[in-house]
Design a protein around this motif. Sequence first.
Motif: not given
Length: 417
Positions: A367, A371-372, A375, A377, A405, A408-409, A412-413
């Motif tokens: 996290l 960085k995606v 977005e 970190c 955020t 969402k992150r 995803s992780v």
Amino acid sequence: MPILGLAPSSEPPKPAHFDIEKVIRPNILALHPYRCARDDYQEGILLDANENSLGHSIQTSAQIPSELQSVLEANLHRYPDPSHDEIKSRIAQLRSLPDEKHVFLGVGSDEVIDLIMRVCVAPAREKILITPPTYGMYSVCAQVNDIGIVRCNLNLSGSEGEGGERGRFSLLVDDIKAAVSADPSIKLIFLCSPGNPTGTTISLQSLRSLLEYEPFKGIVIVDEAYIDFAGEGASAVSLIKDYSNLCVMQTLSKSFGLAAIRLGVALAQPPLIQVLTNTKAPYNISTPTAHLALAALEPGAIQGMRDKISTLLTSRDTLKESLSKLAHLGVGPTIGGNNANFLVVPILNTQTGAADNTRANKVYKTLAEEKVAEESCVVVRYRGGEPGCEGCLRMTIGSEEENKTLLKRLESVLEAM
């Protein structure tokens, strides 16, 4: 030996078994505080403190953020007020205490923690007691001051649903009583309410039981950095009038949103406040900090603070509910009392269902470091090494957009693992 600067009192001590003059180190009681230039006079042509009478030399065009430019207009070449009685009076009024004599100001709560250890606990001979999992600076300050540490864990096995005196992370009062009875060298008990990282408040019933425990002759310190998020009736300040062996710490860092100015507060009966005042550095609170603190303690600002707390509490409940929807990815139910501006969430092994430090640490690092697209970190806090917090991440309640955020992150992780 009387406390210098404190008028004698005819009132009997409460509780009767406590004598502050036997808790404070003899060298501190005998201390004659440094008298600084501003103790006597603060107005007129000031030629007494060897300040630079021509003022500071910072240019208005200097690389100082625009929001701080107004600070340059303060009398930065003059030493600050050593007492800040107006700030203390406003805090006393806010916390329903009689007057400024019940308030001490420090450079963050960390200065208060360090100072109370230095005035009460003899290096290499005496000790403090802490209740893990808890705030790490108690141990750090003790080690710096060569003070022993006795650890009595909070209730690590209590059910989350029990609450009260038996719930998870509640205070094991009998264990603490046994520890102080067995070791008279314990001078201070440090408690955190709401706890960091537990988010759990300590009941006033438990506190009274410790404060009235006759074999313990020392002081109970309750760290209330997050108290404004805990609701009415949770603060130990209401007990100060009856217990001279109680010190409550608070701060402007959390609910007031002023972490950058570093202003901590100790609330207690006047004898302990006077000892801390006699021992502190002469000008510990800066002029910019004082101006900002006074502004934050105006009625309008206090109402604004309360409005933001309300928003954060709603966001906390929403985030908690949203995290529960990630259970299929190994996000466990939040632990602790959830009475602060953060949540503590265990990351589980999806095969065994057990809290997983390795997986939690990987989530934490991913996290923060990967960085995606566009977005940002997301930086949370890994707390898996604390007793009773295996596999846990601590997540501060952010703005609505920040919380979205985070979710969402995090999803995803976890999906990628």
